[in-house]
Design a protein around this motif. Sequence first.
Motif, PDB file in Angstrom:
ATOM      1  N   LYS A  30       0.832  -1.211   0.000  1.00 26.06           N
ATOM      2  CA  LYS A  30       0.000   0.000   0.000  1.00 26.06           C
ATOM      3  C   LYS A  30       0.867   1.262   0.000  1.00 26.06           C
ATOM      4  CE  LYS A  30      -2.576   1.004   3.629  1.00 26.06           C
ATOM      5  NZ  LYS A  30      -2.214   2.377   4.039  1.00 26.06           N
ATOM      6  N   TYR A  79       0.576   4.159  -2.940  1.00 27.40           N
ATOM      7  CA  TYR A  79       0.122   5.527  -2.680  1.00 27.40           C
ATOM      8  C   TYR A  79       1.200   6.372  -2.005  1.00 27.40           C
ATOM      9  CZ  TYR A  79      -4.149   2.936  -3.540  1.00 27.40           C
ATOM     10  OH  TYR A  79      -5.106   2.115  -4.092  1.00 27.40           O
ATOM     11  N   GLU A  91      -4.426   7.542 -10.763  1.00 30.67           N
ATOM     12  CA  GLU A  91      -3.556   6.533 -11.362  1.00 30.67           C
ATOM     13  C   GLU A  91      -3.780   6.508 -12.872  1.00 30.67           C
ATOM     14  OE1 GLU A  91      -1.286   4.618  -9.963  1.00 30.67           O
ATOM     15  OE2 GLU A  91      -1.616   5.301  -7.926  1.00 30.67           O
ATOM     16  N   LEU A 145      -4.941  -3.369  -5.799  1.00 29.99           N
ATOM     17  CA  LEU A 145      -5.409  -2.143  -5.151  1.00 29.99           C
ATOM     18  C   LEU A 145      -5.919  -1.166  -6.196  1.00 29.99           C
ATOM     19  CD1 LEU A 145      -3.787  -3.440  -2.822  1.00 29.99           C
ATOM     20  CD2 LEU A 145      -3.022  -1.162  -2.196  1.00 29.99           C
ATOM     21  N   TYR A 146      -7.110  -0.630  -5.962  1.00 30.17           N
ATOM     22  CA  TYR A 146      -7.740   0.293  -6.898  1.00 30.17           C
ATOM     23  C   TYR A 146      -8.228   1.530  -6.146  1.00 30.17           C
ATOM     24  CZ  TYR A 146      -8.189  -3.948  -9.804  1.00 30.17           C
ATOM     25  OH  TYR A 146      -7.952  -5.100 -10.516  1.00 30.17           O
ATOM     26  N   GLN A 147      -8.083   2.685  -6.758  1.00 27.63           N
ATOM     27  CA  GLN A 147      -8.595   3.918  -6.158  1.00 27.63           C
ATOM     28  C   GLN A 147     -10.111   3.978  -6.295  1.00 27.63           C
ATOM     29  OE1 GLN A 147      -6.809   7.563  -7.421  1.00 27.63           O
ATOM     30  NE2 GLN A 147      -4.717   6.821  -7.216  1.00 27.63           N
ATOM     31  N   SER A 161     -10.233   6.971  -1.397  1.00 25.94           N
ATOM     32  CA  SER A 161      -9.606   5.842  -0.730  1.00 25.94           C
ATOM     33  C   SER A 161      -9.309   4.735  -1.726  1.00 25.94           C
ATOM     34  CB  SER A 161     -10.510   5.340   0.400  1.00 25.94           C
ATOM     35  OG  SER A 161      -9.849   4.333   1.135  1.00 25.94           O
ATOM     36  N   PHE A 162      -9.366   3.482  -1.273  1.00 25.11           N
ATOM     37  CA  PHE A 162      -9.000   2.373  -2.153  1.00 25.11           C
ATOM     38  C   PHE A 162      -9.858   1.148  -1.863  1.00 25.11           C
ATOM     39  CE2 PHE A 162      -6.595   1.793   1.710  1.00 25.11           C
ATOM     40  CZ  PHE A 162      -6.587   0.431   1.915  1.00 25.11           C
ATOM     41  N   TYR A 187     -13.955   1.802 -12.220  1.00 26.69           N
ATOM     42  CA  TYR A 187     -12.946   1.855 -11.158  1.00 26.69           C
ATOM     43  C   TYR A 187     -11.940   0.712 -11.181  1.00 26.69           C
ATOM     44  CZ  TYR A 187     -15.951   5.404  -9.122  1.00 26.69           C
ATOM     45  OH  TYR A 187     -16.688   6.542  -8.915  1.00 26.69           O
ATOM     46  N   ARG A 213      -4.605   0.500 -11.233  1.00 24.32           N
ATOM     47  CA  ARG A 213      -4.383  -0.391 -10.099  1.00 24.32           C
ATOM     48  C   ARG A 213      -2.902  -0.583  -9.808  1.00 24.32           C
ATOM     49  NH1 ARG A 213      -5.821  -6.470 -12.490  1.00 24.32           N
ATOM     50  NH2 ARG A 213      -3.993  -6.665 -13.853  1.00 24.32           N
TER      51      ARG A 213
END
Length: 470
Positions: free
Chosen positions: A197, A201, A277, A297-299, A351-352, A449, A455
């Motif tokens: 993480k 980010y 991203e 991980l995706y925003q 967030s994510f 998303y 990602r």
Amino acid sequence: MGLIKILSSAAEQLSASSINRHLYGAPLRIIISFLLFILVFPVTAADLDLDQPEYHSFELENGLEFMVFPDHSIPSIKYSTYYNVGSIDEKEGQTGISHFLEHLMFMGTKNLPEGEIDNLITSVGGQLNAATFYDFTFYYHQVPAAALELAAALESDRMRNLTFDQQKVNREREVIKQERRMRVDNNIFSKGFEEIKAYAYPDTYLEHGIIGWMEDISNITTAELKEHYQSYYSPNNALVVVSGDVKVEAVKKMAQKYYADFKPAAIKRKDFKFPKEESEKVYTLNLKTNLPYAFQLYQIPAGDQLELTAVEIFLDILANNQSSRLKEKLQKKEELILASAATINTLRKESFAAIYFIPSNPDLVETAQQAFDRELKLIFEEGITEQEFKIVKKQYQKSLIFSQKNIDSTAETYAINKIRFNKPELLQQKIEYMNNLTKEDVVQIAEKYFKKNQRTRGYILPEAKGGAQQ
């Protein structure tokens, strides 16, 4: 008579006159409320309609807000204080300071020595606790209804009169460091996810976890803790929520008596930046594990966006439900993975969402990743079935009902939506949105998303495979 004598006297009277203290806790109320919900709200795949709870709100001149949720079925109350500050508000070099301060809130005030808050609450058959999140911190007392003034006096005292003893700070610092070792450093999953993480980010408020980096925990000063307290633990940055056997007028009286003379503070927050991203990132690290882990991980936007309801339903269809795509195909049929799960964090800022799966062995990581991408593509191209949608929608309805199983949990939902978004009735908006949601909507929103170029893929591999790499 000093505050400590007043509180001790009140506690002694309540303890002497109280009935069986087991009746004061949540279990009986939960059982009664749960049965009422089952009778009143039978769960079907049809539209969901939950009655809004009776609640009252008011605000003092200093900005302190109150919400009161009366329920006279059980002689118990929950007195909660929410502060609009969490780990996303922390300065560079001070990660974990919000959680650190939460610990110190039990170390005593100018009026009450360490341990006295616990003693007073437990002496009346109550309990207390606290928690720190990404974007808020809260404290609560579950006490007999007659202990309203006790709870108000204790929490108002902590809001203004916390002491910062260097010896206690250093002692609690070691407690927190050990907590981090147990929860993060010695946990392969948590340690790996934290690092992935941070790579996903960098230079944002999500780069660090709630507990903070070990180096910062070791170096945060007493002066910095005091400044954090004075900056954010002010009436105009707090929300007090009282639920249970209580009258609004009684809460208003306590509010005036214990909080009205508090001065508001000038709240200065970090500049929240979360760059979009535009290309996929990949990060691999090697730890002492026999099993590999794969993360995606995706925003996602702030948690008050109604379309996140569709995202939650999509993630259940993809990974969480027992009949989800990943479990049915990658786990049961192809035996490429051992497990899968997904979650979203609904913060007051962007967030994510995180999806993870455990490949069956290290040699199948790439194959499992390709299969995961295949399932995503199939959903985007062919959609989801009506059966999938109805099953997950019904389960989502159940989760909403169960989350409102008693007045305390209902009050918590409204309070969190208030402190995060200033939208206490956001739940009702989500229900209305969900009732009108179609399976086509779910796919369309998910595709927005969950694109590859938005990602970060992260992998935890057995140490024998080599050193950490990007």
